[in-house]
Each structure stands twice: as structure tokens, then as C-alpha cells.
Scaffold this motif. Structure first.
Motif, PDB file in Angstrom:
ATOM      1  N   ALA A 188      43.526   6.278  14.209  1.00 28.44           N
ATOM      2  CA  ALA A 188      44.511   5.208  14.041  1.00 28.44           C
ATOM      3  C   ALA A 188      43.927   3.966  13.379  1.00 28.44           C
ATOM      4  N   HIS A 189      42.595   3.879  13.328  1.00 29.01           N
ATOM      5  CA  HIS A 189      41.951   2.630  12.904  1.00 29.01           C
ATOM      6  C   HIS A 189      42.338   2.210  11.494  1.00 29.01           C
ATOM      7  N   PHE A 190      42.417   3.153  10.562  1.00 25.09           N
ATOM      8  CA  PHE A 190      42.628   2.790   9.159  1.00 25.09           C
ATOM      9  C   PHE A 190      44.107   2.676   8.804  1.00 25.09           C
ATOM     10  N   GLY A 191      44.990   3.065   9.705  1.00 29.94           N
ATOM     11  CA  GLY A 191      46.412   2.833   9.503  1.00 29.94           C
ATOM     12  C   GLY A 191      47.079   3.705   8.471  1.00 29.94           C
ATOM     13  N   VAL A 192      46.457   4.803   8.052  1.00 32.80           N
ATOM     14  CA  VAL A 192      47.066   5.668   7.044  1.00 32.80           C
ATOM     15  C   VAL A 192      47.748   6.877   7.670  1.00 32.80           C
ATOM     16  N   LEU A 193      47.644   7.032   9.001  1.00 29.72           N
ATOM     17  CA  LEU A 193      48.298   8.123   9.700  1.00 29.72           C
ATOM     18  C   LEU A 193      49.370   7.548  10.629  1.00 29.72           C
ATOM     19  N   ARG A 206      41.207   1.972  -0.388  1.00 32.94           N
ATOM     20  CA  ARG A 206      41.797   0.731   0.138  1.00 32.94           C
ATOM     21  C   ARG A 206      43.230   0.542  -0.367  1.00 32.94           C
ATOM     22  N   LEU A 207      43.481   0.941  -1.615  1.00 30.88           N
ATOM     23  CA  LEU A 207      44.826   0.819  -2.167  1.00 30.88           C
ATOM     24  C   LEU A 207      45.806   1.704  -1.398  1.00 30.88           C
ATOM     25  N   ILE A 208      45.393   2.950  -1.090  1.00 26.02           N
ATOM     26  CA  ILE A 208      46.255   3.856  -0.336  1.00 26.02           C
ATOM     27  C   ILE A 208      46.535   3.288   1.050  1.00 26.02           C
ATOM     28  N   ALA A 216      53.372   9.369   4.820  1.00 25.82           N
ATOM     29  CA  ALA A 216      52.269   9.291   5.775  1.00 25.82           C
ATOM     30  C   ALA A 216      52.257  10.524   6.661  1.00 25.82           C
ATOM     31  N   GLU A 217      51.068  11.040   6.924  1.00 29.32           N
ATOM     32  CA  GLU A 217      50.927  12.234   7.753  1.00 29.32           C
ATOM     33  C   GLU A 217      51.220  11.884   9.215  1.00 29.32           C
ATOM     34  N   ARG A 218      52.142  12.637   9.809  1.00 29.66           N
ATOM     35  CA  ARG A 218      52.584  12.371  11.184  1.00 29.66           C
ATOM     36  C   ARG A 218      51.769  13.249  12.129  1.00 29.66           C
TER      37      ARG A 218
END
Length: 514
Positions: free
Chosen positions: A211-216, A174-176, A189-191
Motif C-alpha cells: 500500500a505504501h506507493f499508492g499504485v494498488l 513516479r509518473l505512474i 489500478a490493480e485491485r
């Protein structure tokens, strides 16, 4: 008035290949090869950062668990339950000691809980690592204290540590996800680019999952449309445009959602391999024998990572370390021989001891390759007059038996390949590798076809498959390119060792050495 730019693939008035000097004129494949180092480095940095963060989270979780056990054993409020506490809670001397911390890291590593994708979030892998770690520590106590207390302490430790590990890794996840949304932390962030039909249900589902978790960083789509340009929103191009899409977008990962034929898959593999980009596919695509599929899960979405057996980031680092060690020790041991050769050259003919020639290295970059001088001064200016003596018939493989420009000492040095020894200095500088593709001239790039640029994907070598397969006796440029590309795709330390072992017999046989 600006100077007109020469067409791609043409020589300038100075005889230089313009594509190498002006970056925007370089073929996309070469630009991607140059950028591959950065992309591979980013993949390696992300992998290293993941392991470091997970280790930090695991150590913190273990320290908290250890502090909780210590507080429980020393609390005055629990004195009425002291006997029960000692019976149920593992003692800090064994199950709670620092040996447990070391065992925990070992157990999680063996269980694969530091791997990429969903592996480090996997409850099964985390608990498997904890089970193994606690078992390693309590194995000795099983014979000293008996079965019953050890079983109780084992279960208590597994439940406590397992719960702490799961909570710590969930908090880290969650922190990431929060940090990656902050502009300061957004660049790592990985593109990602997706290949498929943006309107297809399965493709949309994969996009939504990633895309749901917003880390990519979801950059857009590569359409499978074969009828021409695709003007739909979010579409960056078609499969045929993949080289240009990768060139103009700093892509890290390509996700194949749709279905492609073998020709399209081959094109994609060549592009992502040149660019150092990962290729993930929803389908297995194991029908091509030269593709290595390996399963990976991300956010509960299963993929097959499709790779070619070529040089990647960690492999490049290992190869560079071996090069530095080998070149450094080699120069140390042969320094007396180098001094003797230098004296012989000076006594034999007028001119410098060393001869520096501009060659093309990795990603089309030029460097000055060092050799012992084996020809008379001004020999380069005579090359055009002797072109009719070239036995290969190909200007890119210019070789003349009994070349009249070669000096007496030079002929001996060429015969035993001793003129190549100064290239160990190029290895130390990072221009070359001990083993690699053959370095060619910059002007040769004007005649290159698309598949020829594949040989620029690695540092050129002092020796390689070409040298141990006949050297100048191989007069087909396509065969030279095939050997160079085969080396890049098959690379391993064992292959380098095999080539090095074969190099000495090849030198002794002197096949094609002139």
C-alpha cells in the motif's frame, strides 16, 4: 403481481434452466467464469501498457542520450578538447547510431527488464541489458579499431546509457504513481485482496509494503478464521466465502499472507482460476504437484505466483487466432464436400439441411450449435418416448444405437462424424473452438454439482479429449467432466495439435459413433 422466481437448480414451466437466464441466480462459479474474460483482459492490458510505456521511456532516453553526444561532439566550446572528446565519447556512427537503439531494446528484453513486478525497476536487469546492447554494437569495432579505444567507448556508452535508462525508468515509476491517484486514471489500478490475519505482524508488513506507493487498490482482507464470520474492520469474509467475495468485488489479484492447508489452497486455486485472478503467496506452497509456483518480486517484497496450467489471456488470444485461421481454411477447402452433403440430405428426406440446437458454452452462455440434419423432422419431440433406449443410463449422455429417428444419409454422416462440419461456422462466430470441451444442453445444468461447472471455463470444441477417447462409448458423465477439465488445465498448442492428429484415427475407428 410479480412472477415468482423458481428455486436455483429447478426447471421453469417452459423447461428452461432459470439460473442461466437470470444472472443473479447463476452459481458464483459460473458468474466468475463469465467475468474472467474481463479480468484476464485487464491483466493483459496492464502488461501491454507496461511494455509500451517502458519502450517509450527507453526510446526517449536513448534519443536524449544521442542528442547529448551529438551536442558534445559539435559544441564549439569543446574544440580545445576535441581530441580528448573523440577519444572518450563514442562516435554516433556506431555506438550512438540507431543500431544502438535496436540493440538496446534487444538487450533489455533478453535481460528481462520488461517483465512485471520489480523486474522493470531492477538496476541489475537494466544495466545487464545496457551491457549486452553496447557489446553487440561494438563487437565488430573490436576487430577494426583495436582493443583500447573500443574498451573506452564501451565503458563510456555503458555509463551514459545506463544512467539515462535508470533515470528515465525512475521518472516513469513516479509518473505512474501520480497518475494512478487521479480519478480519471484510477480505474486501471490493480485491485488487491489479502488473505491472512489482519492483526498478524507479517501480514500487516506485507499490506504496508504493497500500500505504501499508492499504485494498488487495497480492497480488504479474507480472514483465515474458521470459527464463523469475522466482523473485524476491513474483513470481506473468510476463505469459505472466497467465491462470493470474488463475485461481488472486481478483484484482480489475491495475495496469500497467512498459512492455509491443502484443502483451503485447492479451494482458493479453483476460485481464482475460474475468475482469471492472480494468486500471489508469501510462502512457496510447492507441495501440490499440480501447482506451478514462479517467483516474482513487487516493491522488494518476494512472492510466489501460484498458477494452474489453464487457459490465460494471452493463451486465449493465441487459441482464438488459430481457431479463426483453422476454421477459415477448413471451410474453404471442404466447401465442395459441404455442398454434396447438403444435396444428399435434401434428396434423402423432407426438411432443412441444417439443424440448430441450443447448447451451453463458456461461462454458461447459450448458443445455437450448427449441425447437418441427421434425423427426421420433429425428432426432438420423440426423445422422451425413446428415453428407455438410452444406453448410458444418464440423460446428460443421451445416445441410442440404431436410433429409429436417424435418416439413411444421417446414419452415414454420423458414422463418419461429417454432421459436425457446420460447427466450423460456430468457430468463426466465436461460440466454439476447433478443440475444446464437449458442448452440453442447457437443461443439464440443473443436475450439475459444483465441480461440474469447471468444464464451462473454455469454449466448447468440435473435437476434444472426450472425442478422441471413445466418444459415446464413455457412458460415465464424471469421466466426461474429468476429460474436459483436464483439457482446460493442460492446455497448450501442442495438446490441441495432438488431439487434432488423434481425431482422424478416432473417426476412422468409429468407436462410439452413432
Amino acid at each position: 403481481m410479480s412472477t415468482p422466481v423458481p428455486p436455483l437448480g429447478k426447471l421453469t414451466a417452459s423447461g428452461r434452466f432459470a439460473a442461466v437466464k437470470s444472472l443473479w441466480l447463476v452459481p458464483p462459479r459460473v458468474i466468475l467464469q463469465r467475468r474472467a474474460s474481463r479480468t484476464l483482459l485487464m491483466h493483459a492490458i496492464r502488461a501491454t501498457a507496461r511494455v509500451v510505456l517502458l519502450l517509450a521511456a527507453d526510446v526517449a532516453a536513448f534519443i536524449l542520450a544521442r542528442a547529448a553526444v551529438n551536442a558534445m561532439q559539435t559544441s564549439h566550446r569543446l574544440e580545445p578538447f576535441d581530441a580528448a572528446t573523440r577519444w572518450a565519447v563514442p562516435p554516433l556512427g556506431s555506438a550512438g547510431g540507431w543500431q544502438m537503439g535496436a540493440a538496446l531494446v534487444v538487450g533489455l528484453t533478453v535481460a528481462g527488464a520488461y517483465h512485471s513486478g520489480d523486474a522493470w525497476r531492477s538496476t541489475r536487469k537494466i544495466l545487464s541489458g545496457v551491457l549486452l546492447a553496447v557489446g553487440l554494437v561494438l563487437w565488430r569495432d573490436l576487430w577494426l579499431r583495436g582493443l583500447a579505444p573500443v574498451v573506452v567507448h564501451y565503458l563510456t556508452a555503458v555509463v551514459g546509457l545506463g544512467t539515462t535508462m535508470l533515470l528515465a525508468r525512475g521518472a516513469l515509476d513516479r509518473l505512474i504513481a501520480r497518475l494512478i491517484r487521479i480519478p480519471l486514471f484510477h480505474s486501471p489500478a490493480e485491485r488487491v485482496v489479502l488473505v491472512g490475519d489482519p492483526d498478524a505482524l507479517d501480514c500487516r508488513r506485507v499490506h504496508e509494503r504493497l500500500a505504501h506507493f499508492g499504485v494498488l487498490d487495497m480492497m480488504g482482507w479474507i480472514s483465515l478464521n474458521t470459527d464463523g464470520p469475522d466482523a473485524r474492520p476491513g474483513v470481506l469474509g473468510t476463505v469459505d466465502d472466497l467465491w462470493n467475495v470474488l463475485q461481488h468485488n472486481a478483484v484482480d489479484t489475491v495475495v496469500l499472507c497467512g498459512t492455509v492447508d491443502d484443502a483451503q489452497l485447492k479451494l482458493m486455486l479453483e476460485a481464482v482460476d475460474s475468475a482469471g485472478v492472480r494468486l500471489l503467496a508469501v510462502s512457496r506452497y510447492d507441495r501440490l504437484g499440480w501447482v506451478r509456483p514462479s517467483p516474482i518480486s513487487y516493491r522488494s517484497q518476494s512472492f510466489m505466483e501460484l498458477t494452474l496450467p489453464s487457459l490465460r489471456a494471452q493463451q486465449l488470444w493465441v487459441k482464438r487466432a488459430v481457431d479463426l485461421l483453422g476454421a477459415g481454411l477448413g471451410l474453404l477447402f471442404i466447401s465442395p464436400l459441404l455442398a454434396l452433403i447438403a444435396v444428399a440430405i435434401k434428396l434423402d428426406s423432407r426438411g432443412p439441411v441444417f439443424f440448430a440446437q441450443e447448447r451451453v458454452g463458456r461461462g454458461g452462455r447459450t448458443f445455437r450449435m450448427m449441425k447437418f440434419r441427421t434425423m427426421r423432422v420433429g425428432a426432438d419431440a420423440e426423445k422422451a418416448k425413446l428415453a428407455h433406449l438410452n444406453t448410458s443410463g444418464d440423460a446428460r449422455l443421451f445416445k441410442i444405437p440404431n436410433d429409429p429417428r436417424v435418416t439413411r444419409v444421417g446414419a452415414f454422416l454420423r458414422k463418419w462424424s461429417l454432421d459436425e462440419l457446420p460447427q466450423l461456422f460456430n468457430v468463426l462466430r466465436g461460440d466454439m473452438s476447433v478443440v475444446g470441451p464437449r458442448p452440453f444442453f442447457e437443461s443439464d445444468l440443473a443436475t450439475y454439482r459444483d465441480h461440474h461447472f469447471g468444464r464451462l471455463g473454455a469454449r466448447p470444441g468440435i473435437t476434444g479429449l472426450w472425442q478422441v477417447s471413445g466418444r459415446s462409448s464413455i457412458t460415465d458423465f464424471e469421466e466426461v467432466v474429468r476429460l474436459d477439465c483436464e483439457y482446460i488445465h493442460r492446455w497448450s498448442l501442442w495438446l490441441d495439435l495432438e488431439i487434432l492428429v488423434k481425431t482422424l484415427p478416432a473417426v476412422v475407428r468409429r468407436t462410439g459413433a452413432y
